[in-house]
Design an enzyme around this catalytic site. Sequence first.
Site, short mmCIF file in Angstrom:
data_model
loop_
_atom_site.label_atom_id
_atom_site.label_comp_id
_atom_site.label_asym_id
_atom_site.label_seq_id
_atom_site.Cartn_x
_atom_site.Cartn_y
_atom_site.Cartn_z
CE1 TYR A 22 -9.18 19.08 23.21
CE2 TYR A 22 -11.32 18.07 23.65
CZ TYR A 22 -10.29 18.92 24.01
OH TYR A 22 -10.38 19.65 25.18
CD GLU A 77 -2.99 -1.20 2.18
OE1 GLU A 77 -4.19 -1.27 1.87
OE2 GLU A 77 -2.60 -1.17 3.35
ZN ZN Z 1 -5.19 -1.17 3.90
#
Ligand code: ZN
Length: 223
Positions: free
Chosen positions: A120, A74
């Site tokens: 936040y 990835e």
């Molecule tokens: Zn992934």
Amino acid sequence: MSSETQLREEIAKHGKSLFDRGLTSGSTGNISVRTEDGWLMTPTGSSLGDLDPARISKLDADCRLVSGDPPTKEAFLHRAIYSERPKARAVVHLHSTHSVAVSCLCGIDQNDVLPALTPYYVMRVGKLPLIPYHPPGEETLAIEVANKARDHRAVLLANHGPVVAGTDLASAVYSTEELEETAKLYLMLQGQKTRTLTCEQVTELERRFPAGDLHPFEKLPLG
Ligand code: ZN
């Protein structure tokens, strides 16, 4: 800037912390950090819970492997973010349960998946676009991620998980955790009348803490 040895140890430390708290499982999830001459990236098939700092992939400025194990499959997601966010110094991608659950819901706003439940979340993540589903490893996904990364610190991949940029690794990790916790709150609040921050409150936060990879919130001692 931290030395490469320190960065390698930081990646392993944060990876183990994320894994031990169940924020990604098996060999899912990957982390990268920008260095002076390229990137450090978690290797393909590795578990974030058991990273060997010496075997973390070192890539040159053209993303060619210089040393260590081959990088995550990835890697293209990380490259897509860095290509559009020059100030980003770290990227975290997880298959964290609540964020993935939200990414599978029908009827969510594709331009801004989660409501502004807390200040936040607004300060750390901001608007979160949903990237349509692509099969794992399909590199056309990189084009869509890059398009959204121009104006967003984080994106959510449909039926997959979040990809989050930060000015350093700790910042990217904390923002990913904030996203996951907000996804959890969102799921807990399903079916209940919910008071989100108003448009005015969000605008005020955006004015005080502008979106981008460098923002004053990083320097404030807020809890
Ligand atoms: Zn992934």
